[in-house]
Design an enzyme around this catalytic site. Structure first.
Site, PDB file in Angstrom:
ATOM      1  N   PHE A 152      -6.565 -10.256  -6.948  1.00 30.81           N
ATOM      2  CA  PHE A 152      -7.869 -10.294  -7.546  1.00 30.81           C
ATOM      3  C   PHE A 152      -8.122 -11.553  -8.074  1.00 30.81           C
ATOM      4  O   PHE A 152      -7.276 -12.087  -8.989  1.00 30.81           O
ATOM      5  CB  PHE A 152      -7.597  -9.267  -8.589  1.00 30.81           C
ATOM      6  CG  PHE A 152      -9.015  -8.760  -9.148  1.00 30.81           C
ATOM      7  CD1 PHE A 152      -9.883  -7.733  -8.286  1.00 30.81           C
ATOM      8  CD2 PHE A 152      -9.618  -9.130 -10.249  1.00 30.81           C
ATOM      9  CE1 PHE A 152     -11.104  -7.391  -8.807  1.00 30.81           C
ATOM     10  CE2 PHE A 152     -10.737  -8.715 -10.785  1.00 30.81           C
ATOM     11  CZ  PHE A 152     -11.632  -7.971  -9.944  1.00 30.81           C
ATOM     12  N   VAL A 153      -9.210 -12.187  -8.052  1.00 30.22           N
ATOM     13  CA  VAL A 153      -9.739 -13.314  -8.449  1.00 30.22           C
ATOM     14  C   VAL A 153     -10.811 -13.325  -9.233  1.00 30.22           C
ATOM     15  O   VAL A 153     -12.005 -12.307  -8.935  1.00 30.22           O
ATOM     16  CB  VAL A 153      -9.786 -14.249  -7.169  1.00 30.22           C
ATOM     17  CG1 VAL A 153      -8.705 -14.684  -6.613  1.00 30.22           C
ATOM     18  CG2 VAL A 153     -10.910 -13.804  -6.121  1.00 30.22           C
ATOM     19  N   GLU A 202     -22.881 -14.159  -0.350  1.00 26.75           N
ATOM     20  CA  GLU A 202     -22.079 -13.417  -1.143  1.00 26.75           C
ATOM     21  C   GLU A 202     -20.861 -14.083  -1.650  1.00 26.75           C
ATOM     22  O   GLU A 202     -20.388 -15.071  -1.135  1.00 26.75           O
ATOM     23  CB  GLU A 202     -21.738 -12.305  -0.123  1.00 26.75           C
ATOM     24  CG  GLU A 202     -20.583 -11.134  -0.765  1.00 26.75           C
ATOM     25  CD  GLU A 202     -21.148 -10.372  -1.720  1.00 26.75           C
ATOM     26  OE1 GLU A 202     -21.756 -10.855  -2.897  1.00 26.75           O
ATOM     27  OE2 GLU A 202     -21.005  -8.967  -1.814  1.00 26.75           O
ATOM     28  N   ASP A 203     -20.522 -13.622  -2.832  1.00 24.30           N
ATOM     29  CA  ASP A 203     -19.431 -14.399  -3.386  1.00 24.30           C
ATOM     30  C   ASP A 203     -17.948 -13.798  -2.534  1.00 24.30           C
ATOM     31  O   ASP A 203     -17.321 -15.076  -2.300  1.00 24.30           O
ATOM     32  CB  ASP A 203     -18.906 -13.838  -4.798  1.00 24.30           C
ATOM     33  CG  ASP A 203     -18.793 -12.291  -5.170  1.00 24.30           C
ATOM     34  OD1 ASP A 203     -19.028 -11.660  -4.006  1.00 24.30           O
ATOM     35  OD2 ASP A 203     -18.947 -11.742  -6.338  1.00 24.30           O
ATOM     36  N   ARG A 239     -16.920 -14.919 -15.411  1.00 25.28           N
ATOM     37  CA  ARG A 239     -17.751 -15.359 -14.359  1.00 25.28           C
ATOM     38  C   ARG A 239     -17.929 -16.843 -14.839  1.00 25.28           C
ATOM     39  O   ARG A 239     -18.357 -17.890 -13.682  1.00 25.28           O
ATOM     40  CB  ARG A 239     -19.170 -14.748 -14.415  1.00 25.28           C
ATOM     41  CG  ARG A 239     -19.080 -13.329 -14.060  1.00 25.28           C
ATOM     42  CD  ARG A 239     -20.500 -12.881 -13.939  1.00 25.28           C
ATOM     43  NE  ARG A 239     -20.760 -11.386 -13.766  1.00 25.28           N
ATOM     44  CZ  ARG A 239     -20.467 -10.537 -12.732  1.00 25.28           C
ATOM     45  NH1 ARG A 239     -20.093 -11.166 -11.617  1.00 25.28           N
ATOM     46  NH2 ARG A 239     -20.570  -9.342 -12.698  1.00 25.28           N
ATOM     47  N   ASP A 299     -14.487  -8.537   1.060  1.00 24.54           N
ATOM     48  CA  ASP A 299     -13.338  -7.838   0.551  1.00 24.54           C
ATOM     49  C   ASP A 299     -13.057  -6.692   1.498  1.00 24.54           C
ATOM     50  O   ASP A 299     -12.728  -6.788   2.692  1.00 24.54           O
ATOM     51  CB  ASP A 299     -13.588  -7.344  -0.999  1.00 24.54           C
ATOM     52  CG  ASP A 299     -12.272  -7.021  -1.508  1.00 24.54           C
ATOM     53  OD1 ASP A 299     -11.013  -7.271  -1.008  1.00 24.54           O
ATOM     54  OD2 ASP A 299     -12.143  -5.859  -2.280  1.00 24.54           O
ATOM     55  N   ASP A 306     -16.075 -11.629 -11.524  1.00 23.18           N
ATOM     56  CA  ASP A 306     -15.886 -11.079 -12.830  1.00 23.18           C
ATOM     57  C   ASP A 306     -14.559 -10.143 -12.647  1.00 23.18           C
ATOM     58  O   ASP A 306     -14.407  -9.500 -11.438  1.00 23.18           O
ATOM     59  CB  ASP A 306     -17.026 -10.543 -13.235  1.00 23.18           C
ATOM     60  CG  ASP A 306     -17.279  -9.178 -12.490  1.00 23.18           C
ATOM     61  OD1 ASP A 306     -17.476  -9.222 -11.553  1.00 23.18           O
ATOM     62  OD2 ASP A 306     -17.350  -8.039 -13.433  1.00 23.18           O
ATOM     63  N   LYS A 338     -11.110 -12.210   1.795  1.00 26.54           N
ATOM     64  CA  LYS A 338      -9.837 -11.319   1.685  1.00 26.54           C
ATOM     65  C   LYS A 338      -9.544 -10.533   2.848  1.00 26.54           C
ATOM     66  O   LYS A 338      -9.931  -9.466   2.820  1.00 26.54           O
ATOM     67  CB  LYS A 338      -9.570 -10.569   0.538  1.00 26.54           C
ATOM     68  CG  LYS A 338      -9.565 -11.287  -0.808  1.00 26.54           C
ATOM     69  CD  LYS A 338      -9.038 -10.284  -1.828  1.00 26.54           C
ATOM     70  CE  LYS A 338      -9.852 -10.018  -2.753  1.00 26.54           C
ATOM     71  NZ  LYS A 338      -9.425  -9.116  -3.881  1.00 26.54           N
ATOM     72  N   LYS A 398     -24.125  -9.901  -9.058  1.00 23.68           N
ATOM     73  CA  LYS A 398     -24.149 -10.976  -9.669  1.00 23.68           C
ATOM     74  C   LYS A 398     -23.345 -12.143  -9.348  1.00 23.68           C
ATOM     75  O   LYS A 398     -23.584 -13.384  -9.634  1.00 23.68           O
ATOM     76  CB  LYS A 398     -24.041 -10.671 -11.438  1.00 23.68           C
ATOM     77  CG  LYS A 398     -24.612  -9.498 -12.037  1.00 23.68           C
ATOM     78  CD  LYS A 398     -24.442  -9.445 -13.226  1.00 23.68           C
ATOM     79  CE  LYS A 398     -24.814  -8.138 -13.919  1.00 23.68           C
ATOM     80  NZ  LYS A 398     -24.097  -7.730 -14.936  1.00 23.68           N
ATOM     81  N   GLY A 399     -22.324 -11.798  -8.832  1.00 28.78           N
ATOM     82  CA  GLY A 399     -21.239 -12.584  -8.224  1.00 28.78           C
ATOM     83  C   GLY A 399     -21.514 -13.795  -7.665  1.00 28.78           C
ATOM     84  O   GLY A 399     -21.024 -14.921  -7.872  1.00 28.78           O
TER      85      GLY A 399
END
Ligand code: IMP
Ligand code: MG
Length: 181
Positions: free
Chosen positions: A155-156, A102-103, A168, A106, A162, A134, A45-46
Site C-alpha cells: 500500500f503506497v 490515473e494515479d 497526498r 490496482d 492517500d 500493481k 483526487k489521486g
C-alpha cells in the site's frame, strides 16, 4: 506532513525519479499523437499531482484537461469493489484524442468502469496512463498504454495517493505500514 506515530513510511520512488519518468511518458505521448490535440482526463483526487506534472511536460502539442471523480475505496486500504461516479466531465469528448490519467492501477475495476463510460461518448481515440501499476492485484484486465512504474503489492501513499485522505502531499511515493490491528 502529519504522520501518526504508529504509522511507518518508507520511500519507494523518489520525487526526482517520478519527475523524470513523467517527462519520458509525455514525450512518448507526443510522439504517438503526431501533432494532434490531446485531452487529458484526470481521475480525482489521486491523479491530480501526476496530471499537473504531466501536462506541463508537453512541449509541442495542444493540451486541454478535464476531471472525473470516482471512489472505489472506503476510508481504509481495502477496495469496496464498487465504483461510484461523483463528478462527471465538464465538456463533450466526442472526436477528441483522450488520455485517461490515473494515479494507480490496482484491481482494474476503476479504469474498466471509466473506459466503458468514456467509450460510449465517442472519443476519436482513448488511451490510458497510470503512474503506478500493481499487477499482482488485478481482478479485471486493463490494457494501459502508458505505465510509469510497476510496483510490488504494497500500500503506497504520497504524490497524490492517500490513506484516509492523508499523505497526498508527500513528494515521494512511500510504502505505508500500519500497526497490527
Ligand atoms: P482499482 O479500481 O482497484 O484499480 O483501484 C484504483 C484506485 O484505488 C486508485 O485510483 C487509488 O485511489 C486506490 N488505490 C489502489 N491502490 C492504492 C494504494 O496502494 N494506495 C492508495 N490508493 C490506492
Ligand atoms: Mg484514484
Amino acid at each position: 506532513m502529519a504522520k501518526r506515530s504508529d504509522e511507518h513510511l518508507k520511500v519507494l520512488i523518489r520525487h526526482s525519479a517520478l519527475k523524470g519518468r513523467i517527462r519520458e511518458m509525455a514525450r512518448q505521448m507526443e510522439r504517438e499523437l503526431k501533432g494532434e490535440r490531446v485531452h487529458l482526463i484526470g481521475v480525482l483526487k489521486g491523479a491530480c499531482i501526476f496530471l499537473s506534472d504531466l501536462v506541463r511536460s508537453f512541449k509541442s502539442t495542444d493540451v486541454s484537461i478535464d476531471f472525473m471523480a470516482v471512489a472505489s475505496y472506503g476510508k481504509g486500504k481495502e477496495s469496496s469493489g464498487q465504483v461510484r461516479l461523483y463528478k462527471d466531465l465538464d465538456t463533450s469528448i466526442e472526436g477528441l484524442n483522450v488520455i485517461l490519467v490515473e494515479d494507480i492501477l490496482d484491481t482494474g475495476l476503476t479504469l474498466n468502469y471509466l473506459c466503458r463510460v468514456l467509450k460510449q461518448r465517442k472519443p476519436k481515440t482513448l488511451r490510458i496512463a497510470a503512474l503506478l501499476d500493481k499487477p499482482e492485484r488485478r481482478i479485471q484486465e486493463v490494457n494501459a498504454d502508458y505505465i510509469g512504474f510497476k510496483i510490488p503489492n504494497e500500500f503506497v501513499v504520497g504524490y497524490g495517493l492517500d490513506y484516509a485522505e492523508r499523505y497526498r502531499n508527500l513528494k515521494d511515493v512511500c510504502i505505508l505500514t500500519l500497526p497490527p490491528q
